[in-house]
Scaffold this active site. Structure first.
Site, PDB file in Angstrom:
ATOM      1  CG  HIS A  37      -4.531   9.765  -5.482  1.00 10.98           C
ATOM      2  ND1 HIS A  37      -4.654  10.858  -6.299  1.00 10.98           N
ATOM      3  CD2 HIS A  37      -4.142  10.248  -4.264  1.00 10.98           C
ATOM      4  CE1 HIS A  37      -4.373  11.956  -5.617  1.00 10.98           C
ATOM      5  NE2 HIS A  37      -4.041  11.622  -4.377  1.00 10.98           N
TER       6      HIS A  37
ATOM      7  CD  GLN B  80      10.009   6.874  -1.630  1.00 13.74           C
ATOM      8  OE1 GLN B  80       9.534   6.209  -0.707  1.00 13.74           O
ATOM      9  NE2 GLN B  80      11.130   7.570  -1.484  1.00 13.74           N
TER      10      GLN B  80
ATOM     11  CG  ASP C 104       3.389  13.072  -0.389  1.00 15.39           C
ATOM     12  OD1 ASP C 104       3.442  14.300  -0.312  1.00 15.39           O
ATOM     13  OD2 ASP C 104       2.645  12.470  -1.187  1.00 15.39           O
TER      14      ASP C 104
HETATM   15  P1  AMP Z   1      -2.757  13.121  -1.331  1.00 12.45           P
HETATM   16  O1  AMP Z   1      -4.146  12.996  -1.882  1.00 12.45           O
HETATM   17  O2  AMP Z   1      -1.909  14.103  -2.038  1.00 12.45           O
HETATM   18  O3  AMP Z   1      -2.740  13.278   0.173  1.00 12.45           O
HETATM   19  O4  AMP Z   1      -2.058  11.731  -1.614  1.00 12.45           O
HETATM   20  C1  AMP Z   1      -2.613  10.527  -1.108  1.00 12.45           C
HETATM   21  C2  AMP Z   1      -1.593   9.434  -1.248  1.00 12.45           C
HETATM   22  O5  AMP Z   1      -1.257   9.251  -2.620  1.00 12.45           O
HETATM   23  C3  AMP Z   1      -0.292   9.737  -0.504  1.00 12.45           C
HETATM   24  O6  AMP Z   1       0.171   8.567   0.146  1.00 12.45           O
HETATM   25  C4  AMP Z   1       0.627  10.168  -1.614  1.00 12.45           C
HETATM   26  O7  AMP Z   1       1.989   9.910  -1.336  1.00 12.45           O
HETATM   27  C5  AMP Z   1       0.146   9.280  -2.754  1.00 12.45           C
HETATM   28  N1  AMP Z   1       0.526   9.879  -4.026  1.00 12.45           N
HETATM   29  C6  AMP Z   1       0.272  11.141  -4.452  1.00 12.45           C
HETATM   30  N2  AMP Z   1       0.831  11.360  -5.659  1.00 12.45           N
HETATM   31  C7  AMP Z   1       1.457  10.211  -6.003  1.00 12.45           C
HETATM   32  C8  AMP Z   1       2.242   9.807  -7.128  1.00 12.45           C
HETATM   33  N3  AMP Z   1       2.487  10.625  -8.157  1.00 12.45           N
HETATM   34  N4  AMP Z   1       2.744   8.555  -7.134  1.00 12.45           N
HETATM   35  C9  AMP Z   1       2.521   7.719  -6.090  1.00 12.45           C
HETATM   36  N5  AMP Z   1       1.786   8.030  -5.007  1.00 12.45           N
HETATM   37  C10 AMP Z   1       1.269   9.264  -4.957  1.00 12.45           C
END
Ligand code: AMP
Length: 283
Positions: free
Chosen positions: A35, A146, A148
């Site tokens: 994040h 990326q 997701d």
């Molecule tokens: P989430 O809180 O899981 O909904 O993720 C929020 C954003 O952070 C989304 O756009 C995810 O794709 C991105 N994200 C989550 N984990 C990672 C990671 N390991 N590397 C890059 N972006 C991430």
């Protein structure tokens, strides 16, 4: 850093100086370096940075998953303050979905495979909340990971189809030193499951190595990944895919580029990971 639950506060900040550019990072909280990589990119490319923290109930297909999802708002705010974030929106459910809410956004085709097939209703929940976030913040740019990959493709499609007036920026996957893709869900792994979670990256690496030795057949790439996951006793495969990076259709026969992706249960925790082979598509 201003932290609020209300839409009115977000709008007041966003439009206090209308000429300033805003980067938005949508999250479900329990922040990690993945994040924060999005936050840093947003910080570098915009005058102001806004972050939303909302565990979006309508994108969860399993109630147990929603209930188990970790929440740590105070810690998240401390991390964001240290990154120089200007505005955090952490709304209540009733602010995002007020009584009588009945409008949803559905992207038809690119949602059908992979996560869309495995988690019915998931992307309808994602696109509905992201459309709402875009309308509340009206950012200049919005940042997604990326990690997701299909979500990024779905949001690009939605932004194009509905003419949202912003730029979508997709950032690389951030990994732990041992290769595990960072995820808020990693916290839910039991200590004995943590090493088993490396099986996703191992499977992707093996398929990449085969690709680099000349393997181009979609089914053989999938078979390599399946075999590695089958050999890990604590892992249970949900799906494995070698797909066209743009359409996300499974590759039958030879490919010039591929998005390898998978979802694997390690114990009760569902993990996803992916990698792009060959010419990088927008996914
Ligand atoms: P989430 O809180 O899981 O909904 O993720 C929020 C954003 O952070 C989304 O756009 C995810 O794709 C991105 N994200 C989550 N984990 C990672 C990671 N390991 N590397 C890059 N972006 C991430």
């Amino acid at each position: 850093m201003f932290v609020t639950k209300t839409i009115e506060d977000v709008r007041a900040h966003r439009w206090a100086k209308p000429a300033l550019s805003w980067g938005l990072v949508p999250t479900m909280g329990t922040l990690h370096e993945g994040h924060l990589s999005l936050v840093r990119r947003a910080r570098a490319e915009n005058d102001r940075v806004g972050v939303s923290i909302f565990v979006n109930p309508i994108q969860f297909d399993r109630r147990a998953d929603l209930e188990a999802y970790p929440r740590q708002l105070e810690r998240d705010c401390a991390l964001l303050e240290a990154e120089g974030v200007d505005l955090v929106w952490a709304p209540d459910e009733a602010t995002v979905y007020p009584p009588g809410f009945q409008t949803y956004v559905t992207v038809e085709e690119v949602t059908k495979a992979l996560e869309g097939a495995a988690r019915p209703g998931h992307f309808r929940g994602v696109t509905t909340v992201v459309a709402k976030l875009f309308n509340v913040f009206q950012p200049t740019r919005a940042y997604f990971g990326q990690k997701d990959a299909q979500q990024a493709a779905v949001i690009r499609q939605m932004a194009r189809d509905l003419s949202f007036n912003l730029e979508i920026v997709v950032c690389p996957i951030v990994r732990e030193p041992d290769g595990l893709a960072m995820s808020s869900r990693n916290l839910l792994l039991k200590p004995e499951e943590r090493p088993a979670a490396l099986v996703l990256k191992r499977a992707l690496d093996a398929a990449r190595a085969a690709w680099e030795s000349g393997e181009r057949d979609g089914e053989r790439l999938r078979a390599i990944m399946r075999a590695i996951i089958a050999a890990e006793p604590l892992a249970r495969l949900d799906y494995v895919s070698a797909a066209d990076p743009v359409t996300l259709a499974e590759i039958d026969g030879a490919a010039s580029a591929a998005l390898l992706s998978m979802a694997v249960f390690v114990g009760q925790v569902r993990l996803i990971d992916n990698t792009l082979l060959g010419a990088a598509g927008p996914a």
